[in-house]
Scaffold this active site. Structure first.
Site, PDB file in Angstrom:
ATOM      1  N   GLU A  64     -23.464  56.270 -22.794  1.00 39.54           N
ATOM      2  CA  GLU A  64     -24.857  56.166 -22.346  1.00 39.54           C
ATOM      3  C   GLU A  64     -25.748  55.557 -23.424  1.00 39.54           C
ATOM      4  O   GLU A  64     -26.603  54.707 -23.128  1.00 39.54           O
ATOM      5  CB  GLU A  64     -25.374  57.539 -21.929  1.00 39.54           C
ATOM      6  N   HIS A  67     -29.067  59.382 -13.748  1.00 40.43           N
ATOM      7  CA  HIS A  67     -28.613  60.769 -13.624  1.00 40.43           C
ATOM      8  C   HIS A  67     -28.931  61.364 -12.258  1.00 40.43           C
ATOM      9  O   HIS A  67     -28.570  62.508 -11.987  1.00 40.43           O
ATOM     10  CB  HIS A  67     -29.256  61.625 -14.717  1.00 40.43           C
TER      11      HIS A  67
END
Length: 286
Positions: free
Chosen positions: A144, A177
């Site tokens: 990420e 997310h």
């Protein structure tokens, strides 16, 4: 040699690339058709492969879309947060700064005695054999931060002011997310419960993403937001109700440290991320 594009199209291509990488990163997690849970070893291994592929794809966009003028002050690797100078500071100081913010939860760990587990080598050996632990502490933070910070931020900075980029990139990070909504629904949660849980995750990850992007730009290092990310993933969002389980005097100390940690974090945020400490000559966010 980089494939440079015209100024007129820079922002369009850079923005679209960041959006594409966001949805592709999430989509890569679901290309495997399976009814297995996200914590099943097979699912985790497949997703490890998916995000590894994304880590290979993302820098291609950065390399090909970066402007020549962008590289006048430093190399592409420097803009992506990779250099030796200031690395030790980047590994230690942001971690301590982030730990300060979590002073309340750390105090609970101390009173509960769970901090002693960190001194047990067996715990560490077992952790590195646990795929869920590896996903949460190693693969997710590295992939990420690599995609959303190292690869995306140089593109966003071509079009936006640094402070604006700090909040724009994390918005995409938060959207990435939101895919947990699907997993919650398939896991038996109601639509209302799944939506509000995902909305909370979106908000929390967006705020953290802004902090991570701030660390990235101030320090000029990939490892600064990475250690903060690993630490936050380990502790998770503070469980404020857990304070009630402790005796009164310990409860007072914990609550006091919650506020003290927040105060110290705000007070030290700017001085402890000074570009001078990290030999950040780009100084993209001052």
């Amino acid at each position: 040699m980089c494939l440079f594009i015209t100024d007129h199209n820079t922002c369009l291509y850079s923005g679209l690339s960041c959006i594409f990488l966001t949805f592709t990163y999430v989509g890569s997690l679901y290309i495997w058709r399976s009814q297995l849970s996200r914590d099943h070893p097979i699912t985790i291994k497949r997703r490890f492969f998916s995000v590894f592929c994304m880590m290979m794809i993302a820098p291609i966009f950065t390399y090909n879309l970066v402007k020549e003028e962008t590289l006048e002050r430093g190399s592409l690797l420097e803009y992506m947060g990779f250099r030796f100078s200031g690395m030790i500071s980047a590994l230690i100081i942001p971690l301590l700064l982030t730990a300060t913010l979590f002073l309340g939860p750390l105090t609970m760990h101390f009173f509960a005695g769970t901090w002693k587990l960190y001194m047990d080598p067996v715990i560490w050996i077992l952790s590195f054999q646990d795929l869920v632990w590896l996903r949460n502490h190693i693969m997710a933070p590295i992939s990420e931060e690599w995609v959303f910070r190292s690869c995306m931020m140089p593109l966003l900075l071509q079009c936006l002011e640094p402070l604006t980029a700090v909040f724009t990139g994390p918005f995409l990070f938060g959207i990435a997310h939101f895919h947990h909504l699907h997993e919650l629904l398939t896991g038996g949660h109601t639509i209302r419960s799944a939506f509000f849980t995902s909305l909370f995750q979106f908000s929390f990850t967006t705020v953290f993403g802004a902090y991570s992007a701030y660390l990235f730009l101030r320090t000029g290092h990939f490892f600064a937001p990475l250690v903060a990310h690993i630490f936050c993933n380990h502790l998770g969002f503070p469980n404020f109700f857990e304070v009630l389980r402790f005796p009164l005097m310990q409860r007072i100390v914990i609550v006091f440290n919650y506020f003290l940690g927040l105060f110290l974090w705000v007070y030290w945020l700017v001085p402890l991320t000074s570009p001078f400490i990290y030999d950040n000559r780009l100084e993209l966010l001052t």
